[in-house]
Design a protein around this motif. Structure first.
Motif, PDB file in Angstrom:
ATOM      1  N   LEU A 100     -35.434  -6.762  37.922  1.00 40.41           N
ATOM      2  CA  LEU A 100     -36.001  -8.054  37.540  1.00 40.41           C
ATOM      3  C   LEU A 100     -34.987  -8.870  36.740  1.00 40.41           C
ATOM      4  O   LEU A 100     -34.869 -10.089  36.925  1.00 40.41           O
ATOM      5  CB  LEU A 100     -37.276  -7.843  36.720  1.00 40.41           C
ATOM      6  N   GLU A 101     -34.250  -8.199  35.837  1.00 39.20           N
ATOM      7  CA  GLU A 101     -33.234  -8.900  35.036  1.00 39.20           C
ATOM      8  C   GLU A 101     -32.133  -9.439  35.928  1.00 39.20           C
ATOM      9  O   GLU A 101     -31.681 -10.576  35.761  1.00 39.20           O
ATOM     10  CB  GLU A 101     -32.669  -7.935  33.994  1.00 39.20           C
ATOM     11  N   ARG A 102     -31.707  -8.624  36.889  1.00 38.59           N
ATOM     12  CA  ARG A 102     -30.647  -9.077  37.803  1.00 38.59           C
ATOM     13  C   ARG A 102     -31.124 -10.233  38.666  1.00 38.59           C
ATOM     14  O   ARG A 102     -30.387 -11.205  38.897  1.00 38.59           O
ATOM     15  CB  ARG A 102     -30.188  -7.905  38.671  1.00 38.59           C
ATOM     16  N   ALA A 103     -32.363 -10.123  39.143  1.00 39.57           N
ATOM     17  CA  ALA A 103     -32.910 -11.214  39.953  1.00 39.57           C
ATOM     18  C   ALA A 103     -33.035 -12.492  39.128  1.00 39.57           C
ATOM     19  O   ALA A 103     -32.775 -13.605  39.622  1.00 39.57           O
ATOM     20  CB  ALA A 103     -34.268 -10.801  40.503  1.00 39.57           C
ATOM     21  N   TYR A 104     -33.412 -12.344  37.868  1.00 36.95           N
ATOM     22  CA  TYR A 104     -33.522 -13.492  36.962  1.00 36.95           C
ATOM     23  C   TYR A 104     -32.166 -14.169  36.775  1.00 36.95           C
ATOM     24  O   TYR A 104     -32.063 -15.396  36.796  1.00 36.95           O
ATOM     25  CB  TYR A 104     -34.079 -13.008  35.626  1.00 36.95           C
ATOM     26  N   LEU A 105     -31.104 -13.365  36.618  1.00 32.10           N
ATOM     27  CA  LEU A 105     -29.762 -13.918  36.450  1.00 32.10           C
ATOM     28  C   LEU A 105     -29.280 -14.606  37.727  1.00 32.10           C
ATOM     29  O   LEU A 105     -28.629 -15.655  37.667  1.00 32.10           O
ATOM     30  CB  LEU A 105     -28.785 -12.808  36.045  1.00 32.10           C
ATOM     31  N   ARG A 106     -29.605 -14.011  38.871  1.00 31.59           N
ATOM     32  CA  ARG A 106     -29.222 -14.661  40.129  1.00 31.59           C
ATOM     33  C   ARG A 106     -29.934 -16.001  40.271  1.00 31.59           C
ATOM     34  O   ARG A 106     -29.347 -16.987  40.743  1.00 31.59           O
ATOM     35  CB  ARG A 106     -29.551 -13.742  41.308  1.00 31.59           C
ATOM     36  N   ASP A 107     -31.175 -16.042  39.834  1.00 38.24           N
ATOM     37  CA  ASP A 107     -31.939 -17.286  39.886  1.00 38.24           C
ATOM     38  C   ASP A 107     -31.381 -18.328  38.926  1.00 38.24           C
ATOM     39  O   ASP A 107     -31.375 -19.527  39.224  1.00 38.24           O
ATOM     40  CB  ASP A 107     -33.407 -16.999  39.569  1.00 38.24           C
ATOM     41  N   LEU A 108     -30.886 -17.854  37.762  1.00 36.81           N
ATOM     42  CA  LEU A 108     -30.330 -18.779  36.767  1.00 36.81           C
ATOM     43  C   LEU A 108     -29.079 -19.491  37.263  1.00 36.81           C
ATOM     44  O   LEU A 108     -28.780 -20.608  36.816  1.00 36.81           O
ATOM     45  CB  LEU A 108     -29.981 -18.013  35.482  1.00 36.81           C
ATOM     46  N   GLU A 109     -28.344 -18.870  38.173  1.00 37.44           N
ATOM     47  CA  GLU A 109     -27.091 -19.466  38.645  1.00 37.44           C
ATOM     48  C   GLU A 109     -27.320 -20.835  39.271  1.00 37.44           C
ATOM     49  O   GLU A 109     -26.438 -21.686  39.266  1.00 37.44           O
ATOM     50  CB  GLU A 109     -26.419 -18.534  39.658  1.00 37.44           C
ATOM     51  N   GLY A 110     -28.507 -21.059  39.825  1.00 38.98           N
ATOM     52  CA  GLY A 110     -28.772 -22.353  40.448  1.00 38.98           C
ATOM     53  C   GLY A 110     -29.479 -23.340  39.548  1.00 38.98           C
ATOM     54  O   GLY A 110     -29.846 -24.440  39.993  1.00 38.98           O
ATOM     55  N   LYS A 111     -29.678 -22.977  38.275  1.00 43.52           N
ATOM     56  CA  LYS A 111     -30.403 -23.836  37.335  1.00 43.52           C
ATOM     57  C   LYS A 111     -29.448 -24.785  36.600  1.00 43.52           C
ATOM     58  O   LYS A 111     -28.244 -24.552  36.537  1.00 43.52           O
ATOM     59  CB  LYS A 111     -31.143 -22.972  36.317  1.00 43.52           C
ATOM     60  N   PRO A 112     -29.994 -25.853  35.999  1.00 42.51           N
ATOM     61  CA  PRO A 112     -29.161 -26.733  35.156  1.00 42.51           C
ATOM     62  C   PRO A 112     -28.553 -25.961  33.995  1.00 42.51           C
ATOM     63  O   PRO A 112     -29.073 -24.921  33.572  1.00 42.51           O
ATOM     64  CB  PRO A 112     -30.165 -27.789  34.657  1.00 42.51           C
ATOM     65  N   THR A 113     -27.470 -26.512  33.461  1.00 42.63           N
ATOM     66  CA  THR A 113     -26.716 -25.799  32.424  1.00 42.63           C
ATOM     67  C   THR A 113     -27.586 -25.432  31.225  1.00 42.63           C
ATOM     68  O   THR A 113     -27.539 -24.301  30.746  1.00 42.63           O
ATOM     69  CB  THR A 113     -25.531 -26.669  31.946  1.00 42.63           C
ATOM     70  N   GLY A 114     -28.386 -26.363  30.738  1.00 41.27           N
ATOM     71  CA  GLY A 114     -29.210 -26.083  29.565  1.00 41.27           C
ATOM     72  C   GLY A 114     -30.183 -24.953  29.805  1.00 41.27           C
ATOM     73  O   GLY A 114     -30.343 -24.065  28.958  1.00 41.27           O
ATOM     74  N   GLN A 115     -30.824 -24.953  30.953  1.00 42.51           N
ATOM     75  CA  GLN A 115     -31.786 -23.903  31.274  1.00 42.51           C
ATOM     76  C   GLN A 115     -31.090 -22.553  31.454  1.00 42.51           C
ATOM     77  O   GLN A 115     -31.607 -21.511  31.058  1.00 42.51           O
ATOM     78  CB  GLN A 115     -32.560 -24.278  32.533  1.00 42.51           C
ATOM     79  N   ARG A 116     -29.905 -22.602  32.068  1.00 38.32           N
ATOM     80  CA  ARG A 116     -29.146 -21.365  32.270  1.00 38.32           C
ATOM     81  C   ARG A 116     -28.714 -20.765  30.941  1.00 38.32           C
ATOM     82  O   ARG A 116     -28.822 -19.555  30.719  1.00 38.32           O
ATOM     83  CB  ARG A 116     -27.934 -21.636  33.153  1.00 38.32           C
ATOM     84  N   LEU A 117     -28.249 -21.614  30.024  1.00 40.42           N
ATOM     85  CA  LEU A 117     -27.801 -21.115  28.723  1.00 40.42           C
ATOM     86  C   LEU A 117     -28.967 -20.539  27.926  1.00 40.42           C
ATOM     87  O   LEU A 117     -28.817 -19.526  27.243  1.00 40.42           O
ATOM     88  CB  LEU A 117     -27.124 -22.246  27.938  1.00 40.42           C
ATOM     89  N   TRP A 118     -30.132 -21.176  27.998  1.00 36.14           N
ATOM     90  CA  TRP A 118     -31.295 -20.651  27.281  1.00 36.14           C
ATOM     91  C   TRP A 118     -31.705 -19.296  27.866  1.00 36.14           C
ATOM     92  O   TRP A 118     -32.116 -18.393  27.130  1.00 36.14           O
ATOM     93  CB  TRP A 118     -32.451 -21.637  27.357  1.00 36.14           C
ATOM     94  N   GLY A 119     -31.565 -19.149  29.155  1.00 39.36           N
ATOM     95  CA  GLY A 119     -31.842 -17.854  29.771  1.00 39.36           C
ATOM     96  C   GLY A 119     -30.877 -16.794  29.292  1.00 39.36           C
ATOM     97  O   GLY A 119     -31.274 -15.637  29.059  1.00 39.36           O
ATOM     98  N   TYR A 120     -29.622 -17.172  29.103  1.00 38.13           N
ATOM     99  CA  TYR A 120     -28.634 -16.223  28.581  1.00 38.13           C
ATOM    100  C   TYR A 120     -28.961 -15.801  27.156  1.00 38.13           C
ATOM    101  O   TYR A 120     -28.742 -14.652  26.766  1.00 38.13           O
ATOM    102  CB  TYR A 120     -27.239 -16.849  28.625  1.00 38.13           C
ATOM    103  N   VAL A 121     -29.471 -16.745  26.364  1.00 34.40           N
ATOM    104  CA  VAL A 121     -29.802 -16.429  24.967  1.00 34.40           C
ATOM    105  C   VAL A 121     -30.797 -15.279  24.906  1.00 34.40           C
ATOM    106  O   VAL A 121     -30.673 -14.353  24.090  1.00 34.40           O
ATOM    107  CB  VAL A 121     -30.379 -17.675  24.251  1.00 34.40           C
ATOM    108  N   LYS A 122     -31.788 -15.300  25.773  1.00 30.15           N
ATOM    109  CA  LYS A 122     -32.838 -14.280  25.749  1.00 30.15           C
ATOM    110  C   LYS A 122     -32.336 -12.904  26.155  1.00 30.15           C
ATOM    111  O   LYS A 122     -32.959 -11.890  25.828  1.00 30.15           O
ATOM    112  CB  LYS A 122     -33.991 -14.712  26.660  1.00 30.15           C
ATOM    113  N   LEU A 123     -31.199 -12.848  26.866  1.00 36.19           N
ATOM    114  CA  LEU A 123     -30.691 -11.562  27.351  1.00 36.19           C
ATOM    115  C   LEU A 123     -29.452 -11.082  26.613  1.00 36.19           C
ATOM    116  O   LEU A 123     -28.933 -10.021  26.919  1.00 36.19           O
ATOM    117  CB  LEU A 123     -30.362 -11.667  28.855  1.00 36.19           C
ATOM    118  N   SER A 124     -28.966 -11.864  25.660  1.00 33.91           N
ATOM    119  CA  SER A 124     -27.719 -11.498  24.986  1.00 33.91           C
ATOM    120  C   SER A 124     -27.919 -10.253  24.138  1.00 33.91           C
ATOM    121  O   SER A 124     -29.024  -9.921  23.736  1.00 33.91           O
ATOM    122  CB  SER A 124     -27.221 -12.654  24.110  1.00 33.91           C
ATOM    123  N   GLY A 125     -26.814  -9.558  23.867  1.00 35.26           N
ATOM    124  CA  GLY A 125     -26.915  -8.326  23.074  1.00 35.26           C
ATOM    125  C   GLY A 125     -25.571  -7.734  22.707  1.00 35.26           C
ATOM    126  O   GLY A 125     -25.212  -7.667  21.529  1.00 35.26           O
TER     127      GLY A 125
END
Length: 584
Positions: free
Chosen positions: A20-45
């Protein structure tokens, strides 16, 4: 499961969650920059792990002494070193995420076993050495800032007794925190959450220091602060402008002596600051912390974001604030313990200051204290005392400005806003958080190293017992006396000597077809990547070799030569690798 990924995490983590995490990241690649960065924030570690390790006693001590000796003119050193380090961390991260291979096995199989073992053993050695100033730092703030009445020199416990209590408590706390990492996926998440909180607390504390100075200090200058971020390589070989101005009032022999002392200390501190920005043990932590989360190729963009935010931003804010605070409070200023005693008789000077001034006189006389014949000792001491009495006030003031500072000194910059009690609490908690987080991460890396040597998953009792190798730091408070912060400088210089091993290895990995295959960068992308990698590796090597010679002479250069010779012989004798190794 990613090929070669560490079973410590993936065996205990439902595959569906990772997918699910990998699929979420693949989906983020096609999103606007702001949305993609916010998605990265939730998965950072892992970037926050690196930040917590970087923001330790080494970074604090280096920032403190950069400000003391160079003022704001050396603000550029730590950010530049961090940028070069992040370039290299992105390289090892890219290789690890592209292949799924455990890096140590990949280096030994595809690059060179000597480099692989050199990287592993150098990382372990750096852990064991770097842990010394962390325990010493924790002891310093507990004795001077947080519990001076109970654990300080005037407390009910003996000096050795108070140190034993502190060391035991730090050991128990950091061991419990570190061992939670091996408890499964929830342990990893809890561990990283705790470190995020500690990093945020640390950054907030030091931002508070600078805000206090900006509000209450009439001499504070934002112009000087911004100018300090412009690199000035000339400071490698000459004193900072303010100290250079003080030197002009001294006699030529005195100028020559103190210039040498200042430049030598300044160079060591700059090397220390560069080494603590990204140490060789940090290059070992990153790939294994990513593998322990089951990260793969889909996470490569997240990795860059994670390092740029979770690592660089907190580091930049915290270290810059430490340098600014130290520069405003101490640069070109006599040490508080000496300020009112400079014009007194030498017998009234603090011991550390008297020792510094006696060394100056012995140098002028061309005498080595240990070589003085017993029958002439009294005569020489009388002459030394006479020369100390006659020393110009300007020279005494310069020496007092160069004295080493400690935790109790730096916390005073918060007093105008909070008063002494809360200044000690806020500063002490922030620094204690630094030391505890770094100790636990050094233990974590040691556990990874031991499991790699044994070629077993990074979990269970082998991992937990391996983490205890980094408890050598418990010796720090007992082998170092005054100015405990200063212990981080020589240990960091040691770390800088080892760093090129990692950097050169990563350059070779990024250009190894048998390792990366079709994932190896091509065309202009490869050209730009290699340019950045060669610059970072070249600067690290150019810094390391003179340091080796300066600290160990030709013996150190000979040891380096033997390492290179072993690497060449191994490369010539080993068979070419045409296919990737089996999954570890």
């Amino acid at each position: 499961m990613t090929s070669g990924a560490d079973p410590a995490a993936t065996d205990n983590t439902p595959v569906s969650n990772l997918e699910l995490e990998r699929a979420y990241l693949r989906d983020l690649e096609g999103k606007p920059t702001g949305q993609r960065l916010w998605g990265y924030v939730k998965l950072s570690g892992p970037g926050w792990l690196q930040s917590a390790l970087t923001l330790g006693g080494g970074s604090l001590a280096s920032g403190l002494y950069l400000g003391v000796i160079g003022g704001t003119s050396l603000l550029w050193v730590q950010p530049v070193a961090m940028i070069l380090g992040i370039i290299m961390l992105c390289a090892i991260g890219y290789v690890t995420l592209s292949t799924g291979e455990r890096p140590f096995r990949a280096i030994c199989h595809h690059i060179n076993p000597v480099l692989g073992w050199g990287w592993l053993l150098a990382s372990l050695a750096a852990n064991m050495v770097w842990c010394l100033p962390q325990y010493s730092l924790a002891t310093g703030v507990l004795q001077q800032n947080l519990f001076p009445g109970l654990l300080g020199d005037d407390g009910p416990l003996s000096p050795v007794g108070s140190k034993l209590v502190i060391v035991f408590c730090v050991f128990i706390i950091t061991t419990v925190i570190t061992w939670s990492y091996g408890s499964g996926h929830w342990g990893v998440r809890l561990y990283e959450l705790l470190l995020k909180i500690l990093v945020a607390m640390i950054v907030a504390c030091f931002i508070g220091v600078v805000v206090t100075l900006a509000v209450y200090s009439s001499e504070f200058s934002w112009g000087a602060v911004f100018a300090g971020f412009i690199p000035n390589l000339g400071l490698i070989s000459k004193p900072s402008p303010e100290l250079a101005a003080m030197l002009q009032s001294l006699s030529p022999p005195s100028q020559a002596y103190w210039t040498g002392q200042i430049v030598s200390a300044q160079r060591d501190i700059m090397i220390s600051a560069a080494a603590t920005a990204v140490g060789i043990n940090m290059t070992f932590l990153l790939p294994y912390s990513m593998l322990s989360r089951g990260w793969g190729r889909e996470h490569r963009g997240l990795q860059i974001f994670d390092l740029s935010t979770g690592m660089f931003i907190p580091y930049m804010l915290a270290t810059s604030c430490v340098v600014i605070a130290a520069a405003s409070s101490f640069h070109n200023q006599p040490h508080a313990s000496v300020a009112e005693l400079i014009d007194k008789a030498p017998s009234e000077w603090p011991k550390s200051y008297l020792s510094m001034m006696e060394s100056r006189v012995y140098s002028e006389m061309g005498v080595t204290p240990s070589a003085i014949p017993e029958g002439e000792a009294e005569k020489v001491q009388a002459e030394v005392a006479q020369r100390l009495e006659a020393m110009p006030l300007e020279e005494k003031q310069l020496a007092a400005a160069l004295m080493k500072r400690d935790a109790g000194n730096l916390s005073k910059s918060l007093e105008p806003l909070m008063g002494k009690f809360w200044a000690d609490i806020v500063f002490g908690v922030g620094v204690l958080g630094m030391s505890l987080s770094t100790i636990s991460l050094l233990m974590l890396i040691s556990g990874f190293v031991v499991c790699e040597v044994l070629n077993i998953p990074s979990s269970g009792w082998p991992f937990r017992l391996g983490t205890l190798l980094a408890t050598t730091g418990a010796l720090g408070p007992f082998v170092w006396g005054d100015a405990k912060f200063w212990l981080a400088v020589p240990t960091s210089v040691f770390g800088m000597v080892l760093l090129p091993i990692a950097y050169i290895t990563f350059v070779l990995m990024m250009n190894q077809p048998s390792l990366l295959g079709d994932q190896m960068p091509r065309g202009m992308k490869r050209l730009w990547i290699n340019a950045a990698l060669f610059i970072a590796a070249g600067i690290a090597t150019a810094t390391s070799i003179p340091t080796i010679y300066g600290k160990a002479g030709w013996v150190g250069i000979g040891g380096l030569g033997l390492f290179v010779l072993a690497m060449i012989v191994t490369h010539v004798m080993r068979k070419p690798v045409d296919s990737p190794p089996q999954s570890a």
